[in-house]
Design a protein around this motif. Structure first.
Motif: not given
Ligand code: KG4
Ligand code: ZN
Length: 340
Positions: A139, A156, A161, A204-207
């Protein structure tokens, strides 16, 4: 100029012939079904399947394009990132083929390949644009300054994702890869379960928190209790899928929108397997309409792993930088940085 592209970084064995970096003459993808019962890709099985499939897949790509080996001008193959044992099938195969035919060889970064799916879809897309790559392994938000010049904006910090979709699907009892199953269920559902949207600073992303929220929710309603698995009703399954998908898509759309605001760039492109998702596409259309953005989302067959994007990228890199060294090594990890 005819380029043979080869892709074996994960669980698709793919080969493609692309003319002049723009016209796809054939694109063959053999998706390995062997992993579905394990709930994820088993690296050893992926390598073995690639070794079995690579020759027939390449032969079919040549046949469908209607050309012989002697008509090729260039061979390109994914060299990173990915499963090392999987890359170690396609990369040496491509190098050996190029060497035996006296052809130049180019190694391609898989993520850069995903960006070239955008050019295959829209060869005249204006630079700079913001690319969001959403796949099973990645991601990434990337500012594409021009062809082969990138500035990473966000990544991420934990799960990708697509990985979050796949892990959620596994918890809900769907086979791997589960993204498409969640989407299918979500169509019949309503977003009635509250899963908190992860709030991560910057781009940034975090899932992983979202995945844990789903796990705790399923535990609390007794779905994860041994013996009770499978007792969720159809509507509950659809509602949970819909709620989960909605939050994941919110994260993507909000970060993309934030990147547009922060950079002032008005062109966006979204690619990678998750970009097949119809609900995500609709939300992106809506975002583009509301903010007057130019949006490019390649066709589904170009979004998921394929070798046409590898051939197109290899062609461009060959034109710009010449052939790769025959000693180029496969690598499980690789960043897309400036000038990479
Ligand atoms: O790009 P891709 O084919 O392979 C990688 O580079 O990882 O992406 C595969 C990922 C998987 O996680 C799969 O579940 C997800 O894309 N995916 C979807 C959909 N179709 C595939 N996720 C959500 N909705 C879909 N319709
Ligand atoms: Zn990919």
């Amino acid at each position: 100029m005819l380029t043979l592209g080869i892709e074996t970084s994960c669980d698709e064995t793919a080969a493609s012939i692309v003319a002049d970096g723009t016209t796809v003459r054939s694109s063959i993808v053999a998706a390995q079904v062997v992993h579905s019962r394990y709930g994820g890709v088993v690296p050893e099985l992926a390598s073995r399947a690639h070794a079995r499939l690579i020759l027939p897949v390449v032969k079919t790509a040549l046949e469908v394009a209607g050309i012989g080996l002697e008509e090729l001008d260039l061979v390109a193959a994914t060299c990173a990132p990915g499963l090392l044992g999987a890359l170690l099938v396609g990369l040496p195969f491509a190098k050996a083929l190029a060497w035996s035919q006296g052809l130049p060889f180019v190694g391609v970064n898989h993520l850069e390949g995903h960006i070239f799916a955008v050019y295959l879809h829209n060869p005249t897309i204006h630079h700079p644009f913001i690319a969001l790559i959403v796949s099973g392994g990645h991601t990434e938000l990337i500012l594409v300054e021009e062809r082969c010049r990138y500035r990473p904006l966000g990544v991420t910090l934990d799960d990708a994702c697509g990985e979050a979709f796949d892990k959620a699907a596994k918890m809900l009892g769907f086979p791997y890869p589960g993204g498409a199953f969640i989407e299918q269920q979500a169509r019949q559902g309503r977003p009635v379960v509250h899963f908190p949207e992860p709030k991560i600073a910057g781009l940034d992303f975090s899932f992983s928190g979202l995945k844990t929220a789903l796990l705790y929710y399923l535990r609390d309603i007794g779905f994860l209790v041994p013996g009770r698995t499978g007792q969720l009703g159809d509507q509950a399954l659809a509602d949970i899928s819909c709620s989960f998908q909605e939050v994941l898509i919110d994260c993507l759309v909000h970060k993309l929108s934030q990147a547009v605001t922060e950079t002032g760039i008005r062109s966006i492109a979204v690619t990678g397997g998750v970009a097949v998702n119809r609900r995500l596409r609709d939300r992106l259309d809506q975002l583009a309409r509301e903010h007057g953005l130019v949006l490019c989302v390649p066709a589904a067959t170009l979004c998921t792993d394929n070798a046409a994007m590898i051939a197109a990228c290899g062609y461009e890199r060959y034109k710009l930088f010449g052939p790769s060294s025959p000693e180029l090594a496969a690598s499980a990890r690789a960043e897309l940085g400036p000038g990479s």
